[in-house]
Design a protein around this motif. Structure first.
Motif, PDB file in Angstrom:
ATOM      1  N   GLY A  20      20.308   9.500  49.950  1.00 35.40           N
ATOM      2  CA  GLY A  20      21.259  10.528  49.533  1.00 35.40           C
ATOM      3  C   GLY A  20      20.526  11.841  49.400  1.00 35.40           C
ATOM      4  N   ALA A  21      20.643  12.472  48.223  1.00 29.33           N
ATOM      5  CA  ALA A  21      19.935  13.730  47.998  1.00 29.33           C
ATOM      6  C   ALA A  21      18.433  13.485  47.973  1.00 29.33           C
ATOM      7  CB  ALA A  21      20.396  14.343  46.678  1.00 29.33           C
ATOM      8  N   LEU A  22      17.699  14.414  48.557  1.00 32.67           N
ATOM      9  CA  LEU A  22      16.245  14.275  48.636  1.00 32.67           C
ATOM     10  C   LEU A  22      15.578  15.061  47.519  1.00 32.67           C
ATOM     11  CD1 LEU A  22      15.648  14.738  52.457  1.00 32.67           C
ATOM     12  CD2 LEU A  22      15.830  12.601  51.201  1.00 32.67           C
ATOM     13  N   SER A  23      14.589  14.442  46.924  1.00 30.22           N
ATOM     14  CA  SER A  23      13.809  15.140  45.902  1.00 30.22           C
ATOM     15  C   SER A  23      12.659  15.882  46.563  1.00 30.22           C
ATOM     16  CB  SER A  23      13.259  14.134  44.884  1.00 30.22           C
ATOM     17  OG  SER A  23      12.291  13.297  45.511  1.00 30.22           O
ATOM     18  N   GLU A  24      11.987  16.710  45.780  1.00 29.39           N
ATOM     19  CA  GLU A  24      10.830  17.427  46.300  1.00 29.39           C
ATOM     20  C   GLU A  24       9.732  16.442  46.689  1.00 29.39           C
ATOM     21  OE1 GLU A  24       7.738  20.985  44.931  1.00 29.39           O
ATOM     22  OE2 GLU A  24       9.600  20.628  43.821  1.00 29.39           O
ATOM     23  N   ASN A  25       9.607  15.344  45.942  1.00 24.18           N
ATOM     24  CA  ASN A  25       8.607  14.322  46.266  1.00 24.18           C
ATOM     25  C   ASN A  25       8.909  13.682  47.613  1.00 24.18           C
ATOM     26  OD1 ASN A  25       7.092  14.703  43.950  1.00 24.18           O
ATOM     27  ND2 ASN A  25       8.210  13.140  42.768  1.00 24.18           N
ATOM     28  N   ASP A  26      10.206  13.430  47.897  1.00 27.12           N
ATOM     29  CA  ASP A  26      10.591  12.857  49.191  1.00 27.12           C
ATOM     30  C   ASP A  26      10.148  13.768  50.339  1.00 27.12           C
ATOM     31  OD1 ASP A  26      11.820  10.632  48.077  1.00 27.12           O
ATOM     32  OD2 ASP A  26      13.748  11.662  47.866  1.00 27.12           O
ATOM     33  N   ASN A  28       7.838  16.178  50.273  1.00 27.80           N
ATOM     34  CA  ASN A  28       6.383  16.281  50.343  1.00 27.80           C
ATOM     35  C   ASN A  28       5.764  15.060  51.010  1.00 27.80           C
ATOM     36  OD1 ASN A  28       6.218  18.811  49.151  1.00 27.80           O
ATOM     37  ND2 ASN A  28       6.093  17.983  47.062  1.00 27.80           N
ATOM     38  N   GLU A  29       6.323  13.883  50.707  1.00 26.53           N
ATOM     39  CA  GLU A  29       5.808  12.658  51.319  1.00 26.53           C
ATOM     40  C   GLU A  29       6.046  12.675  52.825  1.00 26.53           C
ATOM     41  OE1 GLU A  29       6.553   7.815  51.142  1.00 26.53           O
ATOM     42  OE2 GLU A  29       7.358   9.092  49.538  1.00 26.53           O
ATOM     43  N   ALA A  30       7.241  13.118  53.213  1.00 22.27           N
ATOM     44  CA  ALA A  30       7.548  13.212  54.647  1.00 22.27           C
ATOM     45  C   ALA A  30       6.645  14.229  55.330  1.00 22.27           C
ATOM     46  CB  ALA A  30       9.010  13.591  54.842  1.00 22.27           C
ATOM     47  N   LEU A  31       6.392  15.350  54.664  1.00 27.52           N
ATOM     48  CA  LEU A  31       5.551  16.389  55.258  1.00 27.52           C
ATOM     49  C   LEU A  31       4.099  15.936  55.402  1.00 27.52           C
ATOM     50  CD1 LEU A  31       6.924  19.654  53.607  1.00 27.52           C
ATOM     51  CD2 LEU A  31       7.041  18.992  56.006  1.00 27.52           C
ATOM     52  N   ARG A  32       3.635  15.092  54.481  1.00 23.83           N
ATOM     53  CA  ARG A  32       2.273  14.543  54.627  1.00 23.83           C
ATOM     54  C   ARG A  32       2.178  13.715  55.904  1.00 23.83           C
ATOM     55  NH1 ARG A  32       2.208  14.101  48.916  1.00 23.83           N
ATOM     56  NH2 ARG A  32       3.125  12.006  48.992  1.00 23.83           N
ATOM     57  N   GLU A  33       3.224  12.925  56.162  1.00 20.51           N
ATOM     58  CA  GLU A  33       3.241  12.107  57.378  1.00 20.51           C
ATOM     59  C   GLU A  33       3.363  12.973  58.629  1.00 20.51           C
ATOM     60  OE1 GLU A  33       2.762   8.822  57.660  1.00 20.51           O
ATOM     61  OE2 GLU A  33       2.303   8.868  55.524  1.00 20.51           O
ATOM     62  N   ILE A  34       4.171  14.017  58.530  1.00 19.47           N
ATOM     63  CA  ILE A  34       4.321  14.930  59.668  1.00 19.47           C
ATOM     64  C   ILE A  34       3.002  15.636  59.960  1.00 19.47           C
ATOM     65  CG2 ILE A  34       5.433  17.081  60.416  1.00 19.47           C
ATOM     66  CD1 ILE A  34       7.940  16.169  58.892  1.00 19.47           C
TER      67      ILE A  34
END
Length: 519
Positions: A20-26, A28-34
């Motif tokens: 659903g809604a994404l948190s800042e942690n979500d 940031n975690e995705a951006l680390r993988e990117i």
């Protein structure tokens, strides 16, 4: 080229889109993988930092929170930043100058300068109807001037006569004079390269530039070079002042970092990409389309453009009329197989289809072999004219002769004949139903390319909408119907056609595309 990066990003986004809604942690975690995915793809570190910072600034906050599907919004933000990193708009070769327009080709030895020079000259001559003169300024590499001469003869492009003992600057001046006297529109100057950047090379480039005053200076770089290509682009841009970049070997198995970095680092656009060894394997670089490929959205516009160039409209109309009457012989089948080859074969075409990356395991299991088209054309070519037009007369003795003539086993001949019977039966059945055959055969050499405007597709792709309904990642737009139903070589790929797809149908019912067992 971007397969590994595309797979990594697809996996990252799959985790996001189910929430659903994404948190800042979500985020940031995705951006680390990117970030990891981009570094593994050999993207320059400053570019990676800039990219992830911009995505984070847009993804964290109201823009995502207020969206109905936050995960999909992140995908869109990443897509938009990829397009920005790749250069926003496409830039073709600029010929807006007084003739003759000089185009100077620079780069390291072995990057593909001479081949790319001939490809551009061929494109300008055949597609744009320009009168082009090529001149080799490479007096150091053995037979470099002769190589360009041979390529010119093969592609129907004039080359400057070779005079032994002349230096690069003298050749450049002579080429410009000859072009003016001969009424040429464009002069292609193929300069020398080295295995590394050195001072004599740069001095020579600067002298040629001063002598010829080129309107375009294109840096030719090997896309497999990785981050070294970025340093190369910076060096040439600082010393010579390049106007654009041509990337070669984009069909290779590199990780794509050069294509993603060079424009961002130098500020100079990637204008052209080489996609193979053939003289016509050259495409304009479209940032949005490349971003679509990286994110698994396919590249329908390029596929439609390729089809429009490859398909002979007059032949297509004749074949469509013939099939409307229920006639489909082996000569017709051979023509269809040749059209498939021109479009890059099954693997080349499927690489441009939306969502195909998620079916990678099924495709690998299908063991598709594009060489099968050449073998099948060879089998048909080993037949007599009567046999091609009347396949029913092919008995055991004739099949043995045909198999021996084409270098295959008799079983391969039988497979081809079975495929033809299935397709011929379908043609007869559909020919009886008015209008249905034309819809099925769409445009793969059978019905032309009706109602397809690549520019319109490009605009619709920008808005995320494509003909046939739905968003870009879902289904296929108008132009690629009938890709489902490929028995014998493509298990688990039904329904790739999508709704109301008028342009490139008629590919269903082609069994035996797999490699099969070797005897």
């Amino acid at each position: 080229m971007f397969e590994s990066l595309s797979d990594r990003l697809s996996g990252i986004f799959d985790k996001l889109t189910g929430r659903g809604a994404l948190s800042e942690n979500d985020v940031n975690e995705a951006l680390r993988e990117i970030r990891r995915a981009l570094i593994e793809a050999d993207v320059a570190l400053p570019v990676v930092r800039s990219f992830t910072d911009k995505v984070r600034n847009r993804a964290v906050g109201a823009e995502v929170v207020k969206s109905i599907t936050p995960g999909q919004m992140v995908v869109k933000i990443v897509h938009d930043q990829l397009v920005e990193m790749l250069g926003e708009e496409s830039h073709g070769i600029d010929l807006n100058a007084a003739a003759p327009v000089a185009i100077m080709m620079v780069g390291l030895q072995g990057s593909g300068k001479t081949t790319t020079t001939s490809k551009i000259a061929r494109r300008l001559t055949q597609r744009d109807k320009r009168k082009v003169l090529m001149a080799s300024l490479d007096t150091r590499r053995p037979a470099a001037q002769e190589q360009l001469k041979v390529l010119g003869e093969q592609n129907g492009v004039d080359t400057l006569p070779i005079i032994e003992g002349q230096g690069p600057v003298e050749i450049a001046k002579r080429a410009m004079t000859a072009a003016k006297l001969g009424g040429y529109d464009v002069v292609m100057l193929d300069t020398a390269g080295r295995i590394h950047i050195d001072e004599p090379l740069m001095v020579e480039m600067a002298e040629v530039k001063a002598a010829a005053n080129p309107h375009e200076i294109l840096l030719v770089a090997d896309a497999l070079t990785g981050q070294d290509a970025v340093n190369l682009a910076q060096s040439f841009n600082e010393r010579v002042g390049i106007t654009g970049i041509a990337l070669t070997r984009m069909d290779g198995d590199g990780r794509g970092g050069a294509a993603l970095s060079m424009q961002a680092v130098t500020g100079k656009p990637v204008k052209l990409i080489g996609t193979g060894e053939k003289s016509d394997a050259l495409e304009e670089f479209h940032p949005r389309r490349i971003a679509d490929r990286i994110l698994g959205m396919g590249d329908i516009v390029s596929l439609v453009e390729k089809a429009a160039e490859a398909i002979d409209a007059e032949k297509a109309a004749k074949m469509a009329a013939k099939m409307q009457k229920g006639h489909f012989d082996l000569e017709d089948l051979a023509e269809q197989l040749k059209q498939m080859e021109k479009l890059g074969g099954m693997s080349g075409m499927m690489g441009m289809l939306p969502g195909i990356g998620k079916m990678k395991k099924q495709i690998d299991a299908a063991n598709i072999d594009d060489k099968v088209f050449k073998r099948q054309v060879a089998i048909i070519g080993s037949m007599t004219r009567e046999e091609r037009r009347k396949p029913d007369i092919l008995k055991a003795s004739r099949k043995k002769r045909i198999a021996a003539g084409s270098g295959v086993d008799v079983s391969e001949v039988n497979k081809l004949l079975k495929m033809h019977r299935q397709m011929a039966d379908m043609m007869k059945m559909m020919g009886k139903k008015k209008g249905m055959l034309g819809k099925m055969m769409g445009g793969l050499g059978m019905g032309g390319m009706p109602n397809i405007d690549p520019k319109q597709l490009e605009e619709m792709a920008k808005s995320g909408q494509l003909p046939g309904g739905g968003e870009l990642p879902k289904g296929l737009p108008g132009g690629l119907g009938g890709l489902g139903g490929l028995p014998g070589g493509m298990p688990g790929l039904p329904g790739l056609g999508g709704p109301k797809l008028p342009g490139l149908g008629g590919m269903g019912g082609l069994p035996g595309l797999g490699k099969g067992k070797k005897k």
